[in-house]
Design a protein around this motif. Sequence first.
Motif: not given
Length: 86
Positions: A3-6, A11-17, A40-43, A80-84
């Motif tokens: 779950a932490s990876f998900a 958050f890393e792929n949060w759409p700009k719009d 950042t990695d893990g945080l 939220i589809a843009k989040l996968g």
Amino acid sequence: MDASFAWQQIFENWPKDVPKVGIVTTNFQESIGFTDFLTTDGLLALERDRPDSAGARKVIVAFSAISAVKMTDVGEFTAIAKLGFQ
């Protein structure tokens, strides 16, 4: 899947719009409202619009400590589809 990876991927792929606002709920049953974030990695670093009871405006939480994310943006649900999500 871990779950932490998900959570980190979301958050890393949060759409700009999509506004970076919402509420993170932790495994400690704490709700943290945020108006911006950095990763950042893990945080995850969260910024609040007003201080908490201890006077803190920023908090860093491990992705592994996140149990839910509530999105307060009133935009289209399909955003939220843009989040996968499908």
